[in-house]
Design a protein around this motif. Structure first.
Motif, mmCIF file in Angstrom:
data_model
loop_
_atom_site.group_PDB
_atom_site.id
_atom_site.type_symbol
_atom_site.label_atom_id
_atom_site.label_comp_id
_atom_site.label_asym_id
_atom_site.label_seq_id
_atom_site.Cartn_x
_atom_site.Cartn_y
_atom_site.Cartn_z
ATOM 1 N N HIS A 28 0.871 -1.332 -0.190
ATOM 2 C CA HIS A 28 0.166 -0.075 0.049
ATOM 3 C C HIS A 28 0.974 1.263 0.031
ATOM 4 C CE1 HIS A 28 -3.608 2.318 0.597
ATOM 5 N NE2 HIS A 28 -2.940 2.939 1.511
ATOM 6 N N LYS A 30 0.948 4.709 1.135
ATOM 7 C CA LYS A 30 0.025 5.551 2.105
ATOM 8 C C LYS A 30 -0.223 6.883 1.625
ATOM 9 C CE LYS A 30 0.217 6.735 6.889
ATOM 10 N NZ LYS A 30 1.180 6.910 7.970
ATOM 11 N N GLY A 32 -1.690 7.526 -1.156
ATOM 12 C CA GLY A 32 -1.652 7.672 -2.699
ATOM 13 C C GLY A 32 -0.590 8.565 -3.112
ATOM 14 N N CYS A 58 -4.615 1.458 -9.025
ATOM 15 C CA CYS A 58 -5.688 2.269 -7.925
ATOM 16 C C CYS A 58 -6.204 0.952 -6.980
ATOM 17 C CB CYS A 58 -6.636 2.881 -8.795
ATOM 18 S SG CYS A 58 -5.669 4.234 -9.804
ATOM 19 N N SER A 140 -4.129 10.734 -6.309
ATOM 20 C CA SER A 140 -4.298 10.343 -4.817
ATOM 21 C C SER A 140 -4.842 8.677 -4.763
ATOM 22 C CB SER A 140 -4.880 10.954 -4.097
ATOM 23 O OG SER A 140 -6.465 11.054 -4.398
ATOM 24 N N ASP A 143 -2.497 3.999 -5.166
ATOM 25 C CA ASP A 143 -2.177 3.725 -3.916
ATOM 26 C C ASP A 143 -1.662 2.346 -3.557
ATOM 27 O OD1 ASP A 143 -4.529 2.194 -4.245
ATOM 28 O OD2 ASP A 143 -5.592 2.996 -2.583
#
Length: 157
Positions: A28, A30, A32, A58, A140, A143
């Motif tokens: 992940h 963080k 994005g 995404c 954003s 991610d």
């Protein structure tokens, strides 16, 4: 003192701070992506590689497949470093021109993906190799990082 490499893996405390970088890797990002943010991937190419890939997506969804903001794929047979994106299930036009092929079997490498407002800039071992203009507007939303193929990961940042 080989307790770090025994069959049970490393002690629990280490895994909390340094998750093991197993390929295929999915992690992940963080908050994005955003202009000025940089993703660092360090690793070692396998001895007899065919290819490896680094994708920024995404989310992790497989069905429907998550949008791929950028997929970088090093193909050793063709000495190509191709990039593409997939938006709403449709792959775009693949780009493959590079000034030189930067990856060497059994050697370490450092890939940096710098997010700028209009594009990603890709650096390998400190040299800018190419730009890839964004095809996904909402930075954003980008991610997730996925890494697969013929490499060992040594560091992500």
């Amino acid at each position: 003192d080989g307790h770090l490499n025994n069959s049970l893996g490393s002690p629990v405390q280490a895994d909390v701070y340094f998750p093991r970088l197993i390929v295929p890797f999915c992690g992940h990002i963080k908050g994005g992506m955003r202009p000025g943010k940089k993703i660092l991937v360090m690793g070692i190419v396998d001895l007899n590689p065919e290819s490896f890939g680094i994708s920024l997506t995404c989310g992790e969804s497989e069905d429907p497949p998550a949008d791929v903001a950028i997929e970088l794929k090093a193909v050793f047979t063709d000495r190509q470093f191709v990039r593409n994106s997939c938006v709403a299930g449709e792959w775009g036009e693949e780009q493959s021109s590079i000034p030189y092929f930067p990856f060497i079997p059994d050697q370490p490498f450092r890939v940096e993906i710098l997010c700028e407002h209009p594009r990603f800039r890709i650096f390998v071992d400190g040299h800018q190799l190419f730009d890839f203009y964004h095809r996904i507007e909402t930075l954003s939303a980008i991610d997730t990082i996925k890494i697969s193929g013929d490499l060992q990961l040594t560091k992500l940042g």
